[in-house]
Enzyme design. Structure first.
Site, PDB file in Angstrom:
ATOM      1  N   GLU A 175      11.725 -14.686  33.495  1.00  0.00           N
ATOM      2  CA  GLU A 175      10.311 -14.398  33.257  1.00  0.00           C
ATOM      3  C   GLU A 175       9.567 -13.994  34.516  1.00  0.00           C
ATOM      4  O   GLU A 175       8.604 -13.239  34.444  1.00  0.00           O
ATOM      5  CB  GLU A 175       9.603 -15.528  32.506  1.00  0.00           C
ATOM      6  CG  GLU A 175       9.533 -16.859  33.187  1.00  0.00           C
ATOM      7  CD  GLU A 175       8.832 -17.910  32.326  1.00  0.00           C
ATOM      8  OE1 GLU A 175       8.003 -17.575  31.480  1.00  0.00           O
ATOM      9  OE2 GLU A 175       9.120 -19.108  32.520  1.00  0.00           O
ATOM     10  N   ASN A 213      -8.915 -14.245  18.809  1.00  0.00           N
ATOM     11  CA  ASN A 213      -7.625 -14.717  19.301  1.00  0.00           C
ATOM     12  C   ASN A 213      -6.842 -15.174  18.085  1.00  0.00           C
ATOM     13  O   ASN A 213      -7.266 -16.098  17.399  1.00  0.00           O
ATOM     14  CB  ASN A 213      -7.852 -15.882  20.283  1.00  0.00           C
ATOM     15  CG  ASN A 213      -6.582 -16.662  20.564  1.00  0.00           C
ATOM     16  OD1 ASN A 213      -5.485 -16.142  20.432  1.00  0.00           O
ATOM     17  ND2 ASN A 213      -6.732 -17.919  20.934  1.00  0.00           N
ATOM     18  N   GLY A 214      -5.720 -14.507  17.802  1.00  0.00           N
ATOM     19  CA  GLY A 214      -4.920 -14.886  16.644  1.00  0.00           C
ATOM     20  C   GLY A 214      -4.414 -13.655  15.925  1.00  0.00           C
ATOM     21  O   GLY A 214      -4.411 -12.560  16.471  1.00  0.00           O
ATOM     22  N   LYS A 221      13.391 -19.331  34.020  1.00  0.00           N
ATOM     23  CA  LYS A 221      12.420 -19.094  35.107  1.00  0.00           C
ATOM     24  C   LYS A 221      12.696 -17.753  35.772  1.00  0.00           C
ATOM     25  O   LYS A 221      11.793 -16.975  36.026  1.00  0.00           O
ATOM     26  CB  LYS A 221      12.479 -20.191  36.187  1.00  0.00           C
ATOM     27  CG  LYS A 221      11.888 -21.542  35.855  1.00  0.00           C
ATOM     28  CD  LYS A 221      10.399 -21.583  35.741  1.00  0.00           C
ATOM     29  CE  LYS A 221       9.898 -21.283  34.358  1.00  0.00           C
ATOM     30  NZ  LYS A 221       9.884 -22.332  33.385  1.00  0.00           N
ATOM     31  N   HIS A 241      34.709 -19.383  27.530  1.00  0.00           N
ATOM     32  CA  HIS A 241      34.744 -18.843  26.171  1.00  0.00           C
ATOM     33  C   HIS A 241      33.971 -17.533  26.069  1.00  0.00           C
ATOM     34  O   HIS A 241      33.571 -17.145  24.985  1.00  0.00           O
ATOM     35  CB  HIS A 241      34.200 -19.887  25.187  1.00  0.00           C
ATOM     36  CG  HIS A 241      34.982 -21.159  25.230  1.00  0.00           C
ATOM     37  ND1 HIS A 241      36.212 -21.294  24.619  1.00  0.00           N
ATOM     38  CD2 HIS A 241      34.747 -22.334  25.871  1.00  0.00           C
ATOM     39  CE1 HIS A 241      36.689 -22.512  24.851  1.00  0.00           C
ATOM     40  NE2 HIS A 241      35.816 -23.161  25.618  1.00  0.00           N
ATOM     41  N   GLU A 284      16.939 -23.802  32.001  1.00  0.00           N
ATOM     42  CA  GLU A 284      15.584 -23.673  32.523  1.00  0.00           C
ATOM     43  C   GLU A 284      15.566 -22.758  33.759  1.00  0.00           C
ATOM     44  O   GLU A 284      14.660 -21.934  33.913  1.00  0.00           O
ATOM     45  CB  GLU A 284      15.024 -25.070  32.841  1.00  0.00           C
ATOM     46  CG  GLU A 284      13.652 -25.121  33.494  1.00  0.00           C
ATOM     47  CD  GLU A 284      12.536 -24.499  32.655  1.00  0.00           C
ATOM     48  OE1 GLU A 284      12.762 -24.097  31.518  1.00  0.00           O
ATOM     49  OE2 GLU A 284      11.423 -24.370  33.196  1.00  0.00           O
ATOM     50  N   CYS A 329      -4.489 -14.652  24.083  1.00  0.00           N
ATOM     51  CA  CYS A 329      -5.828 -14.097  24.240  1.00  0.00           C
ATOM     52  C   CYS A 329      -6.776 -15.230  24.646  1.00  0.00           C
ATOM     53  O   CYS A 329      -6.686 -16.340  24.136  1.00  0.00           O
ATOM     54  CB  CYS A 329      -6.416 -13.452  22.996  1.00  0.00           C
ATOM     55  SG  CYS A 329      -5.437 -12.090  22.365  1.00  0.00           S
ATOM     56  N   TRP A 363      -3.856 -10.422  24.775  1.00  0.00           N
ATOM     57  CA  TRP A 363      -2.390 -10.302  24.721  1.00  0.00           C
ATOM     58  C   TRP A 363      -2.120  -9.587  23.414  1.00  0.00           C
ATOM     59  O   TRP A 363      -2.348 -10.128  22.335  1.00  0.00           O
ATOM     60  CB  TRP A 363      -1.737 -11.683  24.737  1.00  0.00           C
ATOM     61  CG  TRP A 363      -0.243 -11.629  24.834  1.00  0.00           C
ATOM     62  CD1 TRP A 363       0.498 -11.560  25.973  1.00  0.00           C
ATOM     63  CD2 TRP A 363       0.688 -11.627  23.747  1.00  0.00           C
ATOM     64  NE1 TRP A 363       1.836 -11.514  25.663  1.00  0.00           N
ATOM     65  CE2 TRP A 363       1.980 -11.556  24.300  1.00  0.00           C
ATOM     66  CE3 TRP A 363       0.568 -11.678  22.364  1.00  0.00           C
ATOM     67  CZ2 TRP A 363       3.141 -11.528  23.537  1.00  0.00           C
ATOM     68  CZ3 TRP A 363       1.715 -11.654  21.588  1.00  0.00           C
ATOM     69  CH2 TRP A 363       2.981 -11.584  22.180  1.00  0.00           C
ATOM     70  N   ARG A 391      -3.812 -16.580  29.451  1.00  0.00           N
ATOM     71  CA  ARG A 391      -3.585 -16.493  28.010  1.00  0.00           C
ATOM     72  C   ARG A 391      -3.248 -15.074  27.546  1.00  0.00           C
ATOM     73  O   ARG A 391      -2.949 -14.835  26.385  1.00  0.00           O
ATOM     74  CB  ARG A 391      -4.827 -16.969  27.261  1.00  0.00           C
ATOM     75  CG  ARG A 391      -5.251 -18.381  27.622  1.00  0.00           C
ATOM     76  CD  ARG A 391      -6.474 -18.777  26.845  1.00  0.00           C
ATOM     77  NE  ARG A 391      -6.178 -18.803  25.436  1.00  0.00           N
ATOM     78  CZ  ARG A 391      -5.666 -19.842  24.786  1.00  0.00           C
ATOM     79  NH1 ARG A 391      -5.430 -20.956  25.443  1.00  0.00           N
ATOM     80  NH2 ARG A 391      -5.409 -19.780  23.497  1.00  0.00           N
ATOM     81  N   LYS A 403       0.445 -17.436  28.628  1.00  0.00           N
ATOM     82  CA  LYS A 403       0.711 -18.855  28.838  1.00  0.00           C
ATOM     83  C   LYS A 403       0.778 -19.630  27.526  1.00  0.00           C
ATOM     84  O   LYS A 403       1.630 -20.463  27.322  1.00  0.00           O
ATOM     85  CB  LYS A 403      -0.405 -19.417  29.726  1.00  0.00           C
ATOM     86  CG  LYS A 403      -0.264 -20.875  30.056  1.00  0.00           C
ATOM     87  CD  LYS A 403       0.749 -21.074  31.135  1.00  0.00           C
ATOM     88  CE  LYS A 403       0.991 -22.528  31.423  1.00  0.00           C
ATOM     89  NZ  LYS A 403       2.309 -22.694  32.057  1.00  0.00           N
TER      90      LYS A 403
HETATM   91  O1  M6R Z   1       2.643 -24.785  25.853  1.00  0.00           O
HETATM   92  P1  M6R Z   1       4.050 -25.001  25.416  1.00  0.00           P
HETATM   93  O2  M6R Z   1       4.792 -25.948  26.267  1.00  0.00           O
HETATM   94  O3  M6R Z   1       4.154 -25.352  23.952  1.00  0.00           O
HETATM   95  O4  M6R Z   1       4.735 -23.579  25.602  1.00  0.00           O
HETATM   96  C1  M6R Z   1       6.057 -23.348  25.243  1.00  0.00           C
HETATM   97  C2  M6R Z   1       6.559 -22.058  25.829  1.00  0.00           C
HETATM   98  O5  M6R Z   1       5.785 -20.984  25.407  1.00  0.00           O
HETATM   99  C3  M6R Z   1       6.567 -22.097  27.363  1.00  0.00           C
HETATM  100  O6  M6R Z   1       7.307 -23.162  27.844  1.00  0.00           O
HETATM  101  C4  M6R Z   1       7.146 -20.786  27.918  1.00  0.00           C
HETATM  102  O7  M6R Z   1       8.496 -20.684  27.591  1.00  0.00           O
HETATM  103  C5  M6R Z   1       6.925 -20.708  29.429  1.00  0.00           C
HETATM  104  N1  M6R Z   1       6.506 -19.385  29.791  1.00  0.00           N
HETATM  105  C6  M6R Z   1       8.153 -21.007  30.207  1.00  0.00           C
HETATM  106  O8  M6R Z   1       7.947 -20.944  31.569  1.00  0.00           O
END
Ligand code: M6R
Length: 611
Positions: free
Chosen positions: A491, A99-100, A488, A507, A484, A2, A73, A27, A606
């Protein structure tokens, strides 16, 4: 999660808040709302992104010199008009954005229901607001006082901003666990979850601390703790320009951020790495160098992409420093009563510096005597402030929800720390140290080279965009890169993807392999290269479609792969910073080809400031 924005001063609040919300949509973007006072309280809110609210109220008289705005969010209650913030109190006089998460909201709600309160939403936020109003009415106190009393009973995390129609000259704000920045103008104040809403107006900001309440008028900022004692606002100068948060001609922030990497890695190394002189200067790390060298173990704590950076760093640190390293998901680490001994070194890795799980994990570890080092991108963020020392990644604002440039900058910082400690400790010899410094210095140029293949990667993306599943395989330093790559793709393109150590495939996951399955091999030259090529053979034998990220000198892999992406050669320690670039581009182009909003993928935000 948020985003919150606020303004009080001589200007019209609405355009400042709308622009600020657009900058903070990373956010959360389930719903949007704004409250203004002019002269009565007016609230405009709607499910959907900021632009949808903007069009919905086009032509309305949205005037006022005081206002608050929210981009959500969803946590409690589905995304809908009624659950959108701001929420208005039973009297219709108070408005809140939050926010929270208020963890004990159910208990507070039961108390309020017994008193006859009714609720117009499913949110914890509306409960908190009415709880504050109940205290205010019962004790006949000011809003500020009621907020302080209420927050003493609240458990959870919050940043709240409140307006009171009867006091149209004041915003009351409070924070615990979620970020709040106040920009100081001349006779005006700006509020945000980060500094982006205020960039064009002021460079002077105050980062509000946990358990502080801010009473903000146009020309006055008062900070108090929950015990009603005045706190001195600590003013920080912002080092961020407006251009850094604009798309700069790119279609998406994600693409801009991928293409920025030669520069961001350079910025990260600049002033620290001197390959000619053979030095690495990191003052924060230097302060704790002896403790790190003598540590029995290092624990990397992070989430998501940052956790993947931690995994790469595990390989690097163990190789260069011979210190045992564990890599922990912050969300698990914080709840499982981990063994932490005085003097253990915890490295918290975070782009935002606000990830709730990482923050609480390091607070717990710090209380047990661990040394906390932060590898953080956002200057002044909560994790940076809780850390004993550390190093900023200097990647600049990352706005695309999918983390890209933050990852390579994290790797650059972590590699420098490992090299510095390893060299000082004597666990790597001078020749290797100097060679790795040269290699690190060359990374921005090599990343720029990979970026030149973007058209080729776009073609590959077109070819595989309709896949239902994808497998990403790698070994050693490239195993976390495979993880990674899979993250990517998931998401951004909503394609199911799994990252695996290439050898583990036998396995289980090999059962998935059939003619339609794309298998992406991160197979740059390293100590395991021949083994990875054998794994490629195994996939080919089962007719999987192989996309191989390899070096030019590799003669064998192209004979096995359906598609090849070439990347420049590098020492295996350095290679992940280079081999991850095709992973980012592939996910980006597949997401775009499928018509998705790659900067704001569904269900994500984010900055994950709730656990
Ligand atoms: O701000 P941070 O690096 O602590 O965030 C960690 C994860 O939330 C962040 O890397 C998330 O997995 C991303 N969407 C990945 O692209």
């Amino acid at each position: 999660m948020c985003g919150i924005v606020g303004y009080i001063g001589p200007r019209q609040a609405y355009p400042i808040i709308i622009t600020g919300l657009k900058r903070q949509e990373y956010r959360g973007y389930d719903s949007t709302g704004i409250a203004l006072i002019n002269p009565t309280l007016k609230v405009y809110k709607k499910k959907g992104k900021v632009a949808e609210l903007e069009s919905a109220i086009l032509g309305e008289d949205v005037k006022g010199n005081i206002g608050i705005g929210h981009t959500r969010w969803a946590t409690h209650g589905e995304p809908s008009d009624r659950n959108a913030h701001p929420h208005v109190s039973a009297s219709g006089k108070l408005a809140i954005i939050h926010n929270g998460i208020i963890e004990n909201y159910a208990q507070l709600k039961t108390e309020l229901l017994k008193k006859g309160y009714q609720f117009n939403s499913d949110t914890d936020t509306e409960v908190l607001l009415n709880f504050i109003e109940e205290i205010k009415n019962n004790t006949n106190c000011s809003l500020e006082e009621a907020v302080r009393i209420a927050l003493k009973r609240v458990s959870g995390a919050y940043v709240i901003l409140l307006l009171d129609q009867d006091h149209p000259d004041t915003i009351v704000a409070a924070r615990k666990g979620s970020p709040l920045v106040i920009g100081i103008g001349k006779g005006e104040h700006f509020l945000g979850s980060d500094a982006t809403p205020m960039l064009e107006y002021t460079k002077e900001v105050v980062y509000v601390n946990d358990y502080e309440v801010a009473i903000i008028k146009a020309d006055e900022l008062i900070l108090k703790n929950l015990g009603n004692e005045r706190q001195t606002p600590y003013i920080t100068k912002l080092d961020m320009e407006l251009a850094a948060i604009e798309k700069g001609g790119y279609d998406h922030f994600m693409l801009k951020e991928i293409f920025e990497q030669p520069q961001t890695i350079y910025d990260c190394l600049r002033g620290r790495l001197d390959a000619e002189a053979g030095t690495i200067t990191m003052s924060g790390i230097q302060k704790y160098a002896d403790q790190i060298k003598n540590a029995n173990r290092i624990v990397m704590v992070a989430c998501g992409t940052s956790w993947h950076a931690g995994l790469v760093a595990e390989y690097i640190f163990e190789e260069l420093t011979r210190i045992s390293v564990e890599v922990e998901y912050a969300s698990e680490f914080r709840y499982r009563n981990p063994v932490i001994n005085k003097g253990d070194v915890i490295i918290a890795i975070s782009q935002s510096g606000e990830t709730a799980d990482t923050l609480v994990a390091i607070e717990n570890a710090k209380a047990k005597g661990a040394i906390i080092l932060g590898v953080v991108n956002v200057v002044g963020s909560s994790i940076a402030r809780v850390s004993d020392a550390g190093a900023y990644t200097h990647a600049g604002p990352e706005i695309g929800v999918a983390s890209t440039k933050a990852f390579t900058a994290q790797l650059a910082v972590l590699t420098m720390i490992a090299l510095k400690i390893g060299y000082e400790k004597g666990t790597i010899d001078r020749d290797r140290y100097l060679r790795l410094l040269q290699e690190l210095d060359a990374v921005p140029g090599k990343v720029a080279e990979v970026l030149q293949s973007h058209e080729r990667i776009k073609e590959i993306a077109e070819k595989y965009k309709d896949a239902k599943d994808c497998l990403y395989l790698g070994r050693g330093y490239n195993f976390p890169v495979a993880l990674e790559g899979a993250l990517k793709l998931k998401e951004i393109s909503y394609i199911h993807a799994e990252g695996y150590p290439a050898a583990e495939m036998k396995h289980g996951p090999i059962a998935l392999v059939e003619e339609t399955l794309p298998v992406i091999f991160v197979a740059t030259k390293d100590s395991y290269h021949e083994k990875v090529v054998s794994n490629m053979q195994e996939i080919k034998a089962r007719k999987g479609k192989i996309i191989a990220v390899i070096n030019e000198s590799d003669q064998l892999s192209p004979t096995l792969a359906n598609d090849v992406i070439l990347v420049p050669e590098a020492d295996e320690i350095i290679a992940p910073m280079i081999s991850v670039i095709p992973m980012q581009l592939l996910a980006y182009y597949i997401g775009v080809a499928k018509g998705y909003d790659v900067d704001k993928p569904r269900n994500l935000a984010k900055s994950v400031t709730v656990e």
